[in-house]
Design a protein around this motif. Structure first.
Motif, PDB file in Angstrom:
ATOM      1  N   MET A   1       0.850  -1.177   0.000  1.00 34.97           N
ATOM      2  CA  MET A   1       0.000   0.000   0.000  1.00 34.97           C
ATOM      3  C   MET A   1       0.895   1.240   0.000  1.00 34.97           C
ATOM      4  SD  MET A   1      -3.027   1.132   2.635  1.00 34.97           S
ATOM      5  CE  MET A   1      -2.112   1.770   4.002  1.00 34.97           C
ATOM      6  N   SER A   2       0.671   2.107  -0.962  1.00 29.15           N
ATOM      7  CA  SER A   2       1.459   3.322  -1.069  1.00 29.15           C
ATOM      8  C   SER A   2       0.544   4.533  -1.186  1.00 29.15           C
ATOM      9  CB  SER A   2       2.399   3.259  -2.272  1.00 29.15           C
ATOM     10  OG  SER A   2       3.062   4.492  -2.415  1.00 29.15           O
ATOM     11  N   ILE A   3       0.222   5.125  -0.048  1.00 23.22           N
ATOM     12  CA  ILE A   3      -0.643   6.309  -0.031  1.00 23.22           C
ATOM     13  C   ILE A   3       0.011   7.451  -0.806  1.00 23.22           C
ATOM     14  CG2 ILE A   3      -1.517   8.137   1.486  1.00 23.22           C
ATOM     15  CD1 ILE A   3      -3.334   5.867   1.671  1.00 23.22           C
ATOM     16  N   LYS A   4       1.316   7.658  -0.615  1.00 28.47           N
ATOM     17  CA  LYS A   4       1.990   8.777  -1.283  1.00 28.47           C
ATOM     18  C   LYS A   4       1.906   8.642  -2.802  1.00 28.47           C
ATOM     19  CE  LYS A   4       6.268  11.387  -1.710  1.00 28.47           C
ATOM     20  NZ  LYS A   4       5.745  11.976  -2.893  1.00 28.47           N
ATOM     21  N   ALA A   5       2.186   7.457  -3.331  1.00 25.26           N
ATOM     22  CA  ALA A   5       2.111   7.236  -4.776  1.00 25.26           C
ATOM     23  C   ALA A   5       0.672   7.411  -5.261  1.00 25.26           C
ATOM     24  CB  ALA A   5       2.638   5.848  -5.135  1.00 25.26           C
ATOM     25  N   PHE A   6      -0.284   6.936  -4.474  1.00 23.58           N
ATOM     26  CA  PHE A   6      -1.700   7.107  -4.808  1.00 23.58           C
ATOM     27  C   PHE A   6      -2.042   8.589  -4.899  1.00 23.58           C
ATOM     28  CE2 PHE A   6      -5.933   8.032  -3.068  1.00 23.58           C
ATOM     29  CZ  PHE A   6      -6.738   7.426  -4.022  1.00 23.58           C
ATOM     30  N   ILE A   7      -1.663   9.368  -3.889  1.00 26.32           N
ATOM     31  CA  ILE A   7      -1.966  10.802  -3.868  1.00 26.32           C
ATOM     32  C   ILE A   7      -1.299  11.495  -5.061  1.00 26.32           C
ATOM     33  CG2 ILE A   7      -1.613  12.972  -2.599  1.00 26.32           C
ATOM     34  CD1 ILE A   7      -1.854  11.277   0.003  1.00 26.32           C
ATOM     35  N   GLY A  12      -3.012  14.159 -10.621  1.00 22.59           N
ATOM     36  CA  GLY A  12      -3.065  14.286 -12.071  1.00 22.59           C
ATOM     37  C   GLY A  12      -4.463  14.443 -12.633  1.00 22.59           C
ATOM     38  N   PHE A  13      -5.487  14.127 -11.864  1.00 23.21           N
ATOM     39  CA  PHE A  13      -6.843  14.205 -12.412  1.00 23.21           C
ATOM     40  C   PHE A  13      -7.878  14.843 -11.475  1.00 23.21           C
ATOM     41  CE2 PHE A  13      -6.136   9.849 -10.880  1.00 23.21           C
ATOM     42  CZ  PHE A  13      -7.164   9.707  -9.958  1.00 23.21           C
ATOM     43  N   VAL A  14      -7.488  15.195 -10.258  1.00 22.49           N
ATOM     44  CA  VAL A  14      -8.384  15.910  -9.339  1.00 22.49           C
ATOM     45  C   VAL A  14      -7.746  17.259  -9.051  1.00 22.49           C
ATOM     46  CG1 VAL A  14      -9.376  15.927  -7.009  1.00 22.49           C
ATOM     47  CG2 VAL A  14      -9.291  13.790  -8.296  1.00 22.49           C
ATOM     48  N   ARG A  15      -8.564  18.307  -9.077  1.00 20.44           N
ATOM     49  CA  ARG A  15      -8.036  19.647  -8.828  1.00 20.44           C
ATOM     50  C   ARG A  15      -7.359  19.713  -7.460  1.00 20.44           C
ATOM     51  NH1 ARG A  15     -12.203  24.106  -9.694  1.00 20.44           N
ATOM     52  NH2 ARG A  15     -13.526  22.767  -8.457  1.00 20.44           N
ATOM     53  N   ALA A  16      -6.252  20.424  -7.382  1.00 16.73           N
ATOM     54  CA  ALA A  16      -5.419  20.495  -6.174  1.00 16.73           C
ATOM     55  C   ALA A  16      -6.217  20.924  -4.948  1.00 16.73           C
ATOM     56  CB  ALA A  16      -4.241  21.445  -6.405  1.00 16.73           C
ATOM     57  N   GLU A  17      -7.115  21.874  -5.104  1.00 10.48           N
ATOM     58  CA  GLU A  17      -7.882  22.356  -3.941  1.00 10.48           C
ATOM     59  C   GLU A  17      -8.867  21.310  -3.411  1.00 10.48           C
ATOM     60  OE1 GLU A  17     -10.083  24.230  -7.548  1.00 10.48           O
ATOM     61  OE2 GLU A  17      -8.001  23.833  -7.003  1.00 10.48           O
ATOM     62  N   ASN A  18      -9.083  20.242  -4.161  1.00 21.43           N
ATOM     63  CA  ASN A  18      -9.985  19.171  -3.728  1.00 21.43           C
ATOM     64  C   ASN A  18      -9.253  18.007  -3.065  1.00 21.43           C
ATOM     65  OD1 ASN A  18     -12.215  20.569  -4.627  1.00 21.43           O
ATOM     66  ND2 ASN A  18     -12.319  19.518  -6.581  1.00 21.43           N
ATOM     67  N   ALA A  54     -11.360   7.123 -11.976  1.00 16.86           N
ATOM     68  CA  ALA A  54      -9.895   7.216 -11.889  1.00 16.86           C
ATOM     69  C   ALA A  54      -9.412   6.917 -10.471  1.00 16.86           C
ATOM     70  CB  ALA A  54      -9.436   8.601 -12.343  1.00 16.86           C
ATOM     71  N   ILE A  55     -10.143   7.371  -9.470  1.00 20.50           N
ATOM     72  CA  ILE A  55      -9.782   7.079  -8.081  1.00 20.50           C
ATOM     73  C   ILE A  55      -9.882   5.585  -7.808  1.00 20.50           C
ATOM     74  CG2 ILE A  55     -10.577   7.332  -5.680  1.00 20.50           C
ATOM     75  CD1 ILE A  55     -11.092  10.310  -6.382  1.00 20.50           C
ATOM     76  N   LEU A  56     -10.940   4.956  -8.306  1.00 19.53           N
ATOM     77  CA  LEU A  56     -11.084   3.508  -8.124  1.00 19.53           C
ATOM     78  C   LEU A  56      -9.916   2.755  -8.759  1.00 19.53           C
ATOM     79  CD1 LEU A  56     -14.917   3.070  -8.777  1.00 19.53           C
ATOM     80  CD2 LEU A  56     -13.723   2.739  -6.600  1.00 19.53           C
ATOM     81  N   LEU A  57      -9.528   3.153  -9.968  1.00 19.12           N
ATOM     82  CA  LEU A  57      -8.415   2.498 -10.645  1.00 19.12           C
ATOM     83  C   LEU A  57      -7.112   2.702  -9.866  1.00 19.12           C
ATOM     84  CD1 LEU A  57      -7.323   0.957 -13.114  1.00 19.12           C
ATOM     85  CD2 LEU A  57      -7.027   3.181 -14.224  1.00 19.12           C
ATOM     86  N   SER A  58      -6.861   3.936  -9.435  1.00 17.39           N
ATOM     87  CA  SER A  58      -5.633   4.238  -8.683  1.00 17.39           C
ATOM     88  C   SER A  58      -5.609   3.491  -7.351  1.00 17.39           C
ATOM     89  CB  SER A  58      -5.515   5.740  -8.433  1.00 17.39           C
ATOM     90  OG  SER A  58      -5.384   6.428  -9.648  1.00 17.39           O
ATOM     91  N   ALA A  59      -6.734   3.497  -6.656  1.00 15.81           N
ATOM     92  CA  ALA A  59      -6.796   2.801  -5.363  1.00 15.81           C
ATOM     93  C   ALA A  59      -6.533   1.314  -5.541  1.00 15.81           C
ATOM     94  CB  ALA A  59      -8.154   3.032  -4.712  1.00 15.81           C
TER      95      ALA A  59
END
Length: 185
Positions: A1-7, A12-18, A54-59
């Motif tokens: 599990m790599s939270i940092k790599a996930f974030i 790359g696809f979610v706006r930074a403020e979100n 995209a979040i589901l794929l990354s997770a």
């Protein structure tokens, strides 16, 4: 599990403020209406179905657990996480289609249930579930929890009053139970 790599990938696809990684803000956003306290490593506010996919794929790629949350009115702790908390961004997810002749309403997961009832009131209708938090809970949470309520009992709980649902599986497959082709796929 790599939270940092996930974030890093999510950036790359979610706006930074979100994307919230600040510990104090994650702590502040970590509660629902329950007594449980888990502090997420990241809180992500989502605006689109493409972001969900995209979040589901990354997770999945990084083996990172995610928890989805609507309004956070849960009394049982199912809207908290010590990993990734994905939250519906307010103002989004508000599709709405009222069909009086079919006595049906299609409401997006971002609608507050009490607001849906306000739209239905002029026609003498209301949704089946009547949770105590109806003026703050969202349709997404109602569906995810098969909400009921003191006045509706089991007969008018979510699953008994829902005609169909559109949802996305963890493998990013979209399913629309109103479509025979979608269901058979």
């Amino acid at each position: 599990m790599s939270i940092k790599a996930f974030i890093d990938q999510v950036k790359g696809f979610v706006r930074a403020e979100n994307i919230i990684t600040d510990e104090a803000l994650c702590f502040a956003l970590s509660t629902d209406a329950s007594v449980y306290r888990l502090i997420p490593k990241v809180v992500i506010f989502i605006e689109t179905l493409d972001e969900v996919k995209a979040i589901l794929l990354s997770a999945n790629n990084y083996k990172v657990p995610i928890t989805f949350r609507a309004a956070g009115t849960s009394l049982s702790g199912q809207a908290v996480s010590d990993s990734v908390l994905v939250v519906l961004k307010n103002g989004h997810w508000r599709e709405f289609d009222l069909n009086i002749s079919k006595e049906s309403v299609c409401a997006g997961v971002g609608w507050v249930a009490g607001d849906v009832n306000k739209q239905l009131a002029p026609f003498g209708y209301e949704i089946g579930p009547d949770p105590a938090s109806i003026d703050s809970c969202k349709i997404g949470g109602i569906v995810a929890n098969n909400s009921s309520g003191m006045c509706c009992g089991v007969a008018k709980n979510t699953y008994h009053t829902m005609q169909s649902i559109k949802f996305t599986l963890a493998n990013r497959t979209e399913v629309d139970t109103a479509s025979k082709a979608s269901v058979s796929r």
